[in-house]
Design a protein around this motif. Structure first.
Motif, mmCIF file in Angstrom:
data_model
loop_
_atom_site.group_PDB
_atom_site.id
_atom_site.type_symbol
_atom_site.label_atom_id
_atom_site.label_comp_id
_atom_site.label_asym_id
_atom_site.label_seq_id
_atom_site.Cartn_x
_atom_site.Cartn_y
_atom_site.Cartn_z
ATOM 1 N N VAL A 12 -13.622 13.252 -3.194
ATOM 2 C CA VAL A 12 -12.990 11.937 -3.357
ATOM 3 C C VAL A 12 -12.206 11.593 -2.087
ATOM 4 O O VAL A 12 -11.464 12.428 -1.552
ATOM 5 N N ASN A 13 -12.402 10.382 -1.617
ATOM 6 C CA ASN A 13 -11.642 9.889 -0.467
ATOM 7 C C ASN A 13 -10.353 9.238 -0.972
ATOM 8 O O ASN A 13 -10.390 8.343 -1.815
ATOM 9 N N ILE A 14 -9.218 9.693 -0.452
ATOM 10 C CA ILE A 14 -7.908 9.227 -0.914
ATOM 11 C C ILE A 14 -7.248 8.451 0.216
ATOM 12 O O ILE A 14 -7.102 8.966 1.329
ATOM 13 N N LYS A 15 -6.854 7.221 -0.079
ATOM 14 C CA LYS A 15 -6.164 6.384 0.905
ATOM 15 C C LYS A 15 -4.893 5.835 0.275
ATOM 16 O O LYS A 15 -4.936 5.078 -0.683
ATOM 17 N N ILE A 16 -3.752 6.258 0.813
ATOM 18 C CA ILE A 16 -2.447 5.794 0.329
ATOM 19 C C ILE A 16 -2.011 4.623 1.198
ATOM 20 O O ILE A 16 -1.802 4.773 2.408
ATOM 21 N N THR A 17 -1.912 3.443 0.606
ATOM 22 C CA THR A 17 -1.530 2.238 1.348
ATOM 23 C C THR A 17 -0.031 1.976 1.309
ATOM 24 O O THR A 17 0.487 1.241 2.146
ATOM 25 N N GLN A 18 0.661 2.557 0.362
ATOM 26 C CA GLN A 18 2.103 2.365 0.240
ATOM 27 C C GLN A 18 2.676 3.556 -0.508
ATOM 28 O O GLN A 18 2.072 4.016 -1.484
ATOM 29 N N PRO A 19 3.802 4.139 -0.076
ATOM 30 C CA PRO A 19 4.682 3.783 1.035
ATOM 31 C C PRO A 19 4.229 4.413 2.351
ATOM 32 O O PRO A 19 3.132 4.961 2.431
ATOM 33 N N LYS A 20 5.105 4.340 3.365
ATOM 34 C CA LYS A 20 4.837 5.012 4.626
ATOM 35 C C LYS A 20 4.971 6.513 4.425
ATOM 36 O O LYS A 20 5.548 6.983 3.444
ATOM 37 N N GLN A 21 4.442 7.283 5.372
ATOM 38 C CA GLN A 21 4.449 8.736 5.205
ATOM 39 C C GLN A 21 5.868 9.300 5.211
ATOM 40 O O GLN A 21 6.149 10.269 4.527
ATOM 41 N N HIS A 22 6.760 8.707 5.969
ATOM 42 C CA HIS A 22 8.165 9.127 5.992
ATOM 43 C C HIS A 22 9.018 7.930 5.586
ATOM 44 O O HIS A 22 9.055 6.921 6.295
ATOM 45 N N THR A 23 9.693 8.047 4.464
ATOM 46 C CA THR A 23 10.503 6.943 3.938
ATOM 47 C C THR A 23 11.903 7.450 3.660
ATOM 48 O O THR A 23 12.078 8.514 3.045
ATOM 49 N N THR A 24 12.886 6.711 4.120
ATOM 50 C CA THR A 24 14.289 7.026 3.857
ATOM 51 C C THR A 24 14.909 5.852 3.115
ATOM 52 O O THR A 24 14.828 4.707 3.572
ATOM 53 N N ILE A 25 15.517 6.144 1.979
ATOM 54 C CA ILE A 25 16.169 5.114 1.169
ATOM 55 C C ILE A 25 17.644 5.106 1.526
ATOM 56 O O ILE A 25 18.372 6.066 1.246
ATOM 57 N N LYS A 73 0.867 3.034 -4.034
ATOM 58 C CA LYS A 73 -0.430 2.380 -4.161
ATOM 59 C C LYS A 73 -1.486 3.261 -3.510
ATOM 60 O O LYS A 73 -1.338 3.645 -2.350
ATOM 61 N N VAL A 74 -2.539 3.550 -4.278
ATOM 62 C CA VAL A 74 -3.573 4.482 -3.827
ATOM 63 C C VAL A 74 -4.940 3.864 -4.100
ATOM 64 O O VAL A 74 -5.150 3.214 -5.130
ATOM 65 N N LEU A 75 -5.871 4.082 -3.174
ATOM 66 C CA LEU A 75 -7.259 3.674 -3.349
ATOM 67 C C LEU A 75 -8.136 4.918 -3.294
ATOM 68 O O LEU A 75 -8.129 5.657 -2.303
ATOM 69 N N LEU A 76 -8.895 5.168 -4.375
ATOM 70 C CA LEU A 76 -9.782 6.333 -4.467
ATOM 71 C C LEU A 76 -11.226 5.855 -4.470
ATOM 72 O O LEU A 76 -11.573 4.897 -5.162
ATOM 73 N N THR A 77 -12.062 6.535 -3.701
ATOM 74 C CA THR A 77 -13.498 6.230 -3.675
ATOM 75 C C THR A 77 -14.278 7.528 -3.689
ATOM 76 O O THR A 77 -13.862 8.527 -3.090
ATOM 77 N N ASP A 78 -15.431 7.493 -4.361
ATOM 78 C CA ASP A 78 -16.298 8.665 -4.426
ATOM 79 C C ASP A 78 -17.742 8.179 -4.534
ATOM 80 O O ASP A 78 -18.003 7.051 -4.995
ATOM 81 N N ASP A 79 -18.674 9.031 -4.109
ATOM 82 C CA ASP A 79 -20.069 8.606 -4.096
ATOM 83 C C ASP A 79 -20.703 8.610 -5.475
ATOM 84 O O ASP A 79 -21.651 7.859 -5.726
ATOM 85 N N TYR A 80 -20.214 9.430 -6.404
ATOM 86 C CA TYR A 80 -20.828 9.478 -7.735
ATOM 87 C C TYR A 80 -19.857 9.156 -8.866
ATOM 88 O O TYR A 80 -20.245 8.575 -9.866
ATOM 89 N N GLY A 81 -18.604 9.519 -8.752
ATOM 90 C CA GLY A 81 -17.670 9.192 -9.828
ATOM 91 C C GLY A 81 -16.399 10.012 -9.722
ATOM 92 O O GLY A 81 -16.416 11.175 -9.285
ATOM 93 N N ILE A 82 -15.284 9.401 -10.137
ATOM 94 C CA ILE A 82 -13.966 10.052 -10.093
ATOM 95 C C ILE A 82 -13.613 10.487 -11.505
ATOM 96 O O ILE A 82 -13.704 9.709 -12.461
ATOM 97 N N LEU A 139 -5.086 2.567 -7.802
ATOM 98 C CA LEU A 139 -4.028 3.097 -8.656
ATOM 99 C C LEU A 139 -2.677 2.635 -8.124
ATOM 100 O O LEU A 139 -2.490 2.473 -6.915
ATOM 101 N N GLU A 140 -1.765 2.438 -9.037
ATOM 102 C CA GLU A 140 -0.415 2.005 -8.668
ATOM 103 C C GLU A 140 0.576 2.632 -9.631
ATOM 104 O O GLU A 140 0.335 2.673 -10.846
ATOM 105 N N LYS A 141 1.678 3.145 -9.087
ATOM 106 C CA LYS A 141 2.686 3.773 -9.928
ATOM 107 C C LYS A 141 4.062 3.583 -9.295
ATOM 108 O O LYS A 141 4.236 3.800 -8.087
ATOM 109 N N LEU A 142 5.003 3.160 -10.102
ATOM 110 C CA LEU A 142 6.384 3.007 -9.672
ATOM 111 C C LEU A 142 7.137 4.289 -10.022
ATOM 112 O O LEU A 142 7.276 4.631 -11.202
ATOM 113 N N ILE A 143 7.586 5.002 -9.014
ATOM 114 C CA ILE A 143 8.278 6.280 -9.215
ATOM 115 C C ILE A 143 9.773 6.033 -9.116
ATOM 116 O O ILE A 143 10.278 5.615 -8.065
#
Length: 711
Positions: A280-293, A304-313, A351-355
């Protein structure tokens, strides 16, 4: 009296008709343009269906702005009909004027055209505009319908092409003894594909697919074999006593090639390409890799995550690790967070999840490390990079602990920024009990302190005064004048200026690394934002910028915690019965295998083969030594064809033809040479000695001036 106003009514009705038809025509044109643009955006660019609600009023507004048709008045209409109808004698405007204001001659002329205008036919221009708008609207509807068919046609085309690629037979040389055959490919269950049959020996199958060969010969064959990659030979099973029907099945896991062996007579080489199942190809579009609050920001992150696979997740989850404490008292807590979504073996999913960091038990100063792990329907797993989220600890920032450790960048400056925060918080507490003017004066004074501190930090970036902060010197003309003057040999300052040019960029005159320079610039930016709000009497808004500036300054000193994913090493379980037995026969000295000489020999053989093949183009025959070189080359090419059959299989067939045919074909030689060159190109280039020293230009300049002095 009705007769006196009939002409004016005729002009007024024409104006209303003109404006109405033009507005309908423009609305039709705007609707056509909006439909085409919206359908392109929705069906081809995958925008929201609400795009039409934005595009239509924008296009209509542009058209009405270009052609403000409602501004046409009755005088404009009268001028138009004067030009259109000569019988009105350029007097239509008299119908719009008050009869009492007209002269006797004008009244006579008005009465004359009053009788004429009622007999005139309405002009066709408004109707033409209406018809043209409706025609454009119809064209827009047809074009929009065509746009909706593009994805469908493209999908059908791709399916037809895929079907054609699967069913269209590739031209192959089939042994004359074979009268009929078919190959059945049964994909594994994880691909969710149906089995298929083909009338060709060249195979393209999924990893783990079951391949069944069914072959029928026109004569009895004693032994029929399949040879895989020139190394594995398997016999086929005869289905009848006449030995004319044969079958064999095999599960394929890797690409390669094979050929048939019919009683010692071998067929051509056939390609067997295996399509790998990618994780599975995983692409995280949000947040940045290093985040300070920082202070004042919500302690939540929207993932926010985008998952892609050639046959199924099949599944995906968040592996989170929370770090609390500092120094030797750091504790780690691991948690598994789910996305609460049904994956349903989809090939692509967002996928989207508020942590909520507070709900996880995090406090100021804690850090969160997380990554996404996903599994496909074949059981393969993949994971993303580790992402870091930290909550700024205001209590830790305001403490002086650790100020004398690590890199020390003028510790009293840290205390100054800390004092500015203390003064700002004190001012906010006393705001309700002091006069407004006193509040403004104190806020402005703190802003001045922030400015002075910013200027002092600017010195680290060689920004000597306020005008140079964030800017460069503009003294290139001065340097250009120096270049015109003759250089004095022995003047160390001139030589250093030439090769350092330390005033072009002020930051280059410092000894800091680029990363530290960038963070110092960020500190100056935060101080400037805080100063701006303090000088405009908004200390509450300045406080977050002050805290962030202090945090960046502390980060420059040292990092208080380094995260390690696993603190222990998992080893194999010990066998108690083997302990203290004293048996050392299984323990041997380590052996390091060197394949350097073998690789050098392979490349040398391939290069010699290239030269011998080039000689064969001129008409020279292969000698016994040449034949030996070609045999060695064939062994190397067999290994390459087993790994990359699509690249080297045809060249391997051509190489075997060259070894047996007395009259070789030039195209076969060219094909083999191209394949050998690809095999040689994988050689790793060797490091070469540097011929010129890095500062050779300085040495040459030195000796050049030395020679001038001697003369």
């Amino acid at each position: 009296m009705m007769l006196k106003t009939e002409g004016k009514n005729w002009i007024r009705n024409l104006r209303i008709k003109w404006i109405s038809f033009y507005l309908i025509g423009m609305a039709s044109i705007a609707l056509a343009i909006a439909l085409v643009l919206s359908f392109i955006g929705i069906y081809l660019l995958h925008f929201s269906p609400w795009l039409f609600a934005v595009v239509f009023p924008v296009v209509l507004g542009i058209l009405l702005y270009i052609k403000p048709i409602w501004k046409i008045n009755e005088n404009d209409i009268s001028r138009f009909i004067n030009n259109r109808y000569p019988e009105l004698e350029e007097s239509a405007h008299l119908l719009l004027q008050n009869q009492a204001d007209l002269s006797l001659l004008q009244q006579l002329q008005r009465n004359k055209i009053e009788n004429i205008i009622t007999t005139l036919a309405q002009p066709k221009e408004p109707v033409k505009k209406l018809y043209s708008g409706l025609v454009i609207l119809l064209a827009g509807l047809l074009l929009s319908f065509g746009v909706t068919q593009i994805p469908l046609r493209k999908s059908v085309f791709l399916k037809d092409r895929e079907k054609a690629d699967q069913t269209q037979p590739i031209k192959e040389n089939i042994p004359a003894e074979i009268s009929a055959f078919n190959v059945t490919i049964i994909p594994p269950a994880y691909t969710q594909k149906a089995g298929r049959k083909q009338k060709q020996f060249t195979i393209t199958a999924e990893t783990g697919a079951r391949i069944n060969w069914n072959i029928e010969t026109n004569i009895g064959i004693r032994k029929l074999k399949l040879i895989f990659n020139n190394s594995e030979t398997v016999p086929l099973k005869a289905l009848n006593a006449a030995h004319t029907q044969w079958t064999f099945g095999k599960t394929v896991q890797k690409s390669g090639f094979y050929q048939l062996d019919l009683d010692g007579r071998k067929s051509d080489l056939y390609q067997m390409e295996v399509i790998p199942d990618l994780p599975v190809n995983i692409k995280i579009t949000q947040p940045k890799q290093h985040t300070t609050i920082d202070i004042g920001q919500p302690q939540k992150i929207n993932l926010k995550v985008l998952l892609t696979d050639d046959y199924g997740i099949n599944d995906a989850f968040i592996s989170a690790t929370m770090a609390s404490g500092k120094g030797e008292g750091v504790s780690f807590t691991e948690k598994k967070l789910s996305f609460d979504k049904n994956f349903g073996n989809r090939k692509s999913i967002s996928l989207e999840k508020l942590i909520d960091l507070k709900s996880l038990g995090m406090k100021p100063g804690d850090e969160l490390y997380f990554f996404i792990k996903a599994m496909d329907n074949h059981g393969q797993s993949s994971r993303s990079d580790v992402y870091f989220v930290s909550i700024a600890d205001t209590a830790e920032l305001m403490s002086l602990a650790g100020m004398t450790n690590g890199v020390n960048l003028v510790p009293e400056y840290f205390r100054s920024e800390r004092q500015i925060i203390i003064d700002t918080e004190k001012l906010l507490k006393e705001q309700s009990s002091i006069p407004v003017q006193t509040f403004k004066n104190r806020s402005n004074d703190i802003g001045i302190d922030q400015k002075l501190l910013r200027l002092r930090y600017g010195q680290f970036l060689s920004e000597e005064n306020e005008t140079e902060i964030g800017g460069d010197h503009d003294d290139h003309d001065e340097h250009a004048a120096h270049k015109v003057e003759d250089e004095k040999f022995g003047d160390v300052t001139n030589i250093m200026d030439k090769y350092a040019h330390k005033h072009d960029i002020a930051e280059d005159a410092t000894f800091f690394e680029p990363e530290i320079k960038a963070q110092l610039k960020a500190v100056l930016t935060e101080m400037w934002n805080a100063e701006l709000r303090l000088r405009t009497y908004k200390p509450q808004e300045a406080l977050p910028y002050e805290y962030k500036a202090l945090r960046l300054l502390k980060d420059l000193q040292q990092k208080s915690r380094a995260y390690v994913a696993k603190t222990t090493v998992k080893t194999a379980a010990l066998k108690p019965e083997k302990r203290l037995s004293g048996e050392l026969d299984k323990i041997t000295q380590p052996v390091q295998k060197m394949s350097f000489e073998q690789k050098e020999k392979r490349i040398a053989t391939l290069k010699i083969a290239l030269a011998r093949l080039e000689n064969r183009k001129t008409g020279k025959k292969f000698t016994a030594q040449d034949q030996f070189i070609l045999n060695q080359t064939e062994k190397y090419m067999i290994g390459a064809a087993a790994d990359h059959p699509a690249t080297y299989l045809n060249a391997l067939s051509s190489l075997r033809k060259l070894s047996t045919n007395k009259n070789p074909i030039i195209s076969d030689i060219d094909q083999v040479q191209q394949a050998i060159q690809k095999m040689i190109s994988t050689e790793i280039p060797k490091p070469l000695m540097q011929h010129a020293a890095p500062a050779s230009a300085l040495y040459q300049n030195y000796f050049k001036n030395l020679n001038k002095t001697d003369r």
